[in-house]
Design a protein around this motif. Structure first.
Motif, PDB file in Angstrom:
ATOM      1  N   ILE A 188       0.841  -1.199   0.000  1.00  0.00           N
ATOM      2  CA  ILE A 188       0.000   0.000   0.000  1.00  0.00           C
ATOM      3  C   ILE A 188       0.879   1.253   0.000  1.00  0.00           C
ATOM      4  CG2 ILE A 188      -1.730   1.312   1.293  1.00  0.00           C
ATOM      5  CD1 ILE A 188      -2.710  -1.304   2.485  1.00  0.00           C
ATOM      6  N   PRO A 189       0.695   2.166  -0.980  1.00  0.00           N
ATOM      7  CA  PRO A 189       1.474   3.418  -0.962  1.00  0.00           C
ATOM      8  C   PRO A 189       1.254   4.172   0.355  1.00  0.00           C
ATOM      9  CG  PRO A 189       0.194   3.207  -2.999  1.00  0.00           C
ATOM     10  CD  PRO A 189      -0.269   2.115  -2.088  1.00  0.00           C
ATOM     11  N   GLN A 190       2.332   4.770   0.876  1.00  0.00           N
ATOM     12  CA  GLN A 190       2.237   5.510   2.144  1.00  0.00           C
ATOM     13  C   GLN A 190       1.302   6.709   2.028  1.00  0.00           C
ATOM     14  OE1 GLN A 190       4.421   4.881   5.144  1.00  0.00           O
ATOM     15  NE2 GLN A 190       4.142   2.920   4.109  1.00  0.00           N
ATOM     16  N   MET A 191       1.384   7.386   0.890  1.00  0.00           N
ATOM     17  CA  MET A 191       0.610   8.615   0.674  1.00  0.00           C
ATOM     18  C   MET A 191      -0.580   8.325  -0.234  1.00  0.00           C
ATOM     19  SD  MET A 191       2.503  11.042   2.082  1.00  0.00           S
ATOM     20  CE  MET A 191       2.142  12.585   1.237  1.00  0.00           C
ATOM     21  N   THR A 192      -1.644   9.128  -0.097  1.00  0.00           N
ATOM     22  CA  THR A 192      -2.790   8.962  -0.982  1.00  0.00           C
ATOM     23  C   THR A 192      -3.598  10.252  -1.038  1.00  0.00           C
ATOM     24  OG1 THR A 192      -4.806   7.683  -1.405  1.00  0.00           O
ATOM     25  CG2 THR A 192      -4.301   8.193   0.907  1.00  0.00           C
ATOM     26  N   ASN A 193      -4.473  10.369  -2.047  1.00  0.00           N
ATOM     27  CA  ASN A 193      -5.421  11.494  -2.057  1.00  0.00           C
ATOM     28  C   ASN A 193      -6.835  10.970  -2.274  1.00  0.00           C
ATOM     29  OD1 ASN A 193      -5.273  10.690  -4.664  1.00  0.00           O
ATOM     30  ND2 ASN A 193      -5.438  12.762  -5.507  1.00  0.00           N
ATOM     31  N   GLU A 194      -7.055   9.706  -1.870  1.00  0.00           N
ATOM     32  CA  GLU A 194      -8.360   9.080  -2.085  1.00  0.00           C
ATOM     33  C   GLU A 194      -8.931   8.588  -0.751  1.00  0.00           C
ATOM     34  OE1 GLU A 194      -9.397   7.147  -6.209  1.00  0.00           O
ATOM     35  OE2 GLU A 194      -8.583   5.614  -4.865  1.00  0.00           O
ATOM     36  N   PHE A 195     -10.140   9.046  -0.423  1.00  0.00           N
ATOM     37  CA  PHE A 195     -10.742   8.610   0.840  1.00  0.00           C
ATOM     38  C   PHE A 195     -12.085   7.929   0.585  1.00  0.00           C
ATOM     39  CE2 PHE A 195     -14.135  11.731   1.582  1.00  0.00           C
ATOM     40  CZ  PHE A 195     -13.815  12.722   0.660  1.00  0.00           C
ATOM     41  N   ALA A 196     -12.447   7.028   1.478  1.00  0.00           N
ATOM     42  CA  ALA A 196     -13.711   6.294   1.373  1.00  0.00           C
ATOM     43  C   ALA A 196     -14.443   6.385   2.710  1.00  0.00           C
ATOM     44  CB  ALA A 196     -13.447   4.829   1.021  1.00  0.00           C
ATOM     45  N   ILE A 197     -15.609   6.984   2.666  1.00  0.00           N
ATOM     46  CA  ILE A 197     -16.451   7.124   3.869  1.00  0.00           C
ATOM     47  C   ILE A 197     -17.880   7.313   3.376  1.00  0.00           C
ATOM     48  CG2 ILE A 197     -16.262   9.655   4.050  1.00  0.00           C
ATOM     49  CD1 ILE A 197     -15.935   9.264   7.109  1.00  0.00           C
ATOM     50  N   ASN A 198     -18.873   6.920   4.174  1.00  0.00           N
ATOM     51  CA  ASN A 198     -20.263   7.171   3.788  1.00  0.00           C
ATOM     52  C   ASN A 198     -20.610   8.574   4.273  1.00  0.00           C
ATOM     53  OD1 ASN A 198     -23.004   7.457   3.526  1.00  0.00           O
ATOM     54  ND2 ASN A 198     -23.437   5.300   3.960  1.00  0.00           N
ATOM     55  N   MET A 199     -20.538   9.549   3.341  1.00  0.00           N
ATOM     56  CA  MET A 199     -20.725  10.967   3.707  1.00  0.00           C
ATOM     57  C   MET A 199     -22.121  11.244   4.251  1.00  0.00           C
ATOM     58  SD  MET A 199     -17.966  12.773   3.291  1.00  0.00           S
ATOM     59  CE  MET A 199     -18.394  14.496   3.081  1.00  0.00           C
ATOM     60  N   ALA A 200     -23.053  10.375   3.931  1.00  0.00           N
ATOM     61  CA  ALA A 200     -24.441  10.597   4.385  1.00  0.00           C
ATOM     62  C   ALA A 200     -24.544  10.565   5.906  1.00  0.00           C
ATOM     63  CB  ALA A 200     -25.350   9.533   3.785  1.00  0.00           C
ATOM     64  N   ASN A 201     -23.526   9.961   6.544  1.00  0.00           N
ATOM     65  CA  ASN A 201     -23.558   9.856   8.007  1.00  0.00           C
ATOM     66  C   ASN A 201     -22.938  11.070   8.699  1.00  0.00           C
ATOM     67  OD1 ASN A 201     -24.696   7.328   7.637  1.00  0.00           O
ATOM     68  ND2 ASN A 201     -22.693   6.314   7.629  1.00  0.00           N
ATOM     69  N   GLN A 202     -22.508  12.068   7.938  1.00  0.00           N
ATOM     70  CA  GLN A 202     -21.793  13.225   8.518  1.00  0.00           C
ATOM     71  C   GLN A 202     -22.504  13.860   9.713  1.00  0.00           C
ATOM     72  OE1 GLN A 202     -20.619  16.313   5.756  1.00  0.00           O
ATOM     73  NE2 GLN A 202     -18.981  16.945   7.165  1.00  0.00           N
ATOM     74  N   PRO A 203     -23.832  14.038   9.663  1.00  0.00           N
ATOM     75  CA  PRO A 203     -24.502  14.697  10.812  1.00  0.00           C
ATOM     76  C   PRO A 203     -24.293  13.960  12.131  1.00  0.00           C
ATOM     77  CG  PRO A 203     -25.990  14.486   8.935  1.00  0.00           C
ATOM     78  CD  PRO A 203     -24.768  13.682   8.605  1.00  0.00           C
ATOM     79  N   HIS A 204     -23.932  12.694  12.054  1.00  0.00           N
ATOM     80  CA  HIS A 204     -23.821  11.879  13.279  1.00  0.00           C
ATOM     81  C   HIS A 204     -22.375  11.738  13.757  1.00  0.00           C
ATOM     82  CE1 HIS A 204     -27.876  10.807  12.077  1.00  0.00           C
ATOM     83  NE2 HIS A 204     -27.420  10.283  10.951  1.00  0.00           N
TER      84      HIS A 204
END
Ligand code: FBP
Length: 319
Positions: A188-204
């Motif tokens: 796995i590269p040490q650095m990245t600019n890609e994230f994965a999260i379910n943004m719909a849950n942000q309010p919580h």
């Protein structure tokens, strides 16, 4: 290309462990075929039942669980089983040398839309002086795993596996029905600019996650987002090109300790990611240093490229 069995032998993996891995993969080949047939094989849709997590079971959840359970129950070196679809542990042989936990069908919400799904598994040495039906067989630390893997049912069926050394990738060759080594060492590269999260849950979200997302989206570096709604799909992408996967704990009553399960989701993925040079934490501490307290315990999961996981960890957290 080298076949899986000869790679495992070269890696010095014990024959009884090889036999168990082979059995899990026999189930995965049948699942791969039935999944690829989709509606034609009657595996889509939901049942009327709920699993221990309170989730409606998909037909494929039940089929995959039954198939893996039945095949492993015939193995002399299997002592106990644990599954996302089984409330209690399943005793097999009192003299078995290994205990296995698995998520028979990860990404259940994707089954009916022909999207990425998978099977995740982990293997621990059995504890001899405990009975096969004693849940403490799984009262373990993540670092005690001797094998972790997943099978991704995608455009091609791929296996990603570690038996303690490197994390390796294999592709199912449909011409002879075996897994061939296509990716000898995943890093796995040490650095990245890609994230994965379910943004719909942000309010919580709690402050740490709010702060991290705000910092990366508000900073000079341009980030991109991906979300497969199947942990196997997101982790697979990260193993091949880097990234960070975040399923944090949040304020919703059912997710105060996160959504994903420690034993058969977080532990195996943490072993695969860390053996590929990445990092896996619960927001602060290493997932592999955690000990399982209850069979279906949930845990926050932040894993992937080391620098990004460190950045998340250093985000302001006391709210
Ligand atoms: P199961 O499908 O095995 O229940 O797994 C949980 C899961 O589907 C993960 O694979 C995935 O990362 C996450 O839930 C998706 O959650 P959400 O529906 O909140 O996006």
């Amino acid at each position: 290309m080298k076949r899986l069995m000869s790679v495992l032998k070269d890696d010095g993996v014990e024959q009884s462990l090889i036999t168990i891995i082979r059995t899990i993969l026999a189930a995965s080949k049948e699942l791969s075929f039935r999944i690829s047939q989709g509606e034609l094989s009657g595996v889509l849709g939901s049942t009327l039942d709920e699993n221990i997590q309170g989730e409606q079971q998909k037909t494929l959840d039940v089929i995959a669980n039954q198939l893996i359970k039945e095949l492993l129950a015939e193995e002399a070196d299997v002592k106990s089983l644990a599954s996302e679809e089984e409330e209690h542990i399943v005793p097999v042989n009192e003299t078995g040398k290994y205990v296995i936990a698995f998520d028979p069908l990860d990404g259940s919400s994707n089954t009916d839309v022909n999207a990425l799904i998978g099977t995740i598994f982990t293997i621990f040495p059995a504890i001899d002086d405990l009975a096969a039906d004693d849940w403490k067989q799984f009262n373990r630390e993540g670092s005690e795993q001797v094998c972790a893997g997943y099978v991704l049912y995608g455009p091609s069926t791929m296996l990603v596996l570690s038996t303690g050394k490197e994390t390796r990738g294999y592709t199912l060759d449909l011409t002879h029905g075996g897994y061939l080594l296509t990716h000898p060492v995943l890093t796995i590269p040490q650095m990245t600019n890609e994230f994965a999260i379910n943004m719909a849950n942000q309010p919580h979200w709690h402050l740490q996650t709010q702060q991290y997302i705000q910092d990366i989206l508000g900073g000079d570096k341009t980030y991109n987002m991906r979300w497969n709604a199947a942990m196997v799909g997101d982790v697979h992408r990260i193993l091949f090109r880097g990234g960070i996967f975040i399923y944090p704990k949040d304020r919703r009553p059912q997710y105060i300790e996160g959504k994903l399960r420690l034993l058969y989701e977080a532990f195996p993925m943490a072993m695969l990611v860390e053996n590929a040079g990445g990092k896996a934490i619960d927001g602060n501490f290493s997932i592999l240093d955690k000990r399982l307290d209850t069979l279906h315990q949930r845990v926050p999961v932040i894993l992937g490229s080391t620098c990004e996981v460190e950045l998340y960890k250093s985000s302001k957290s006391n709210d």
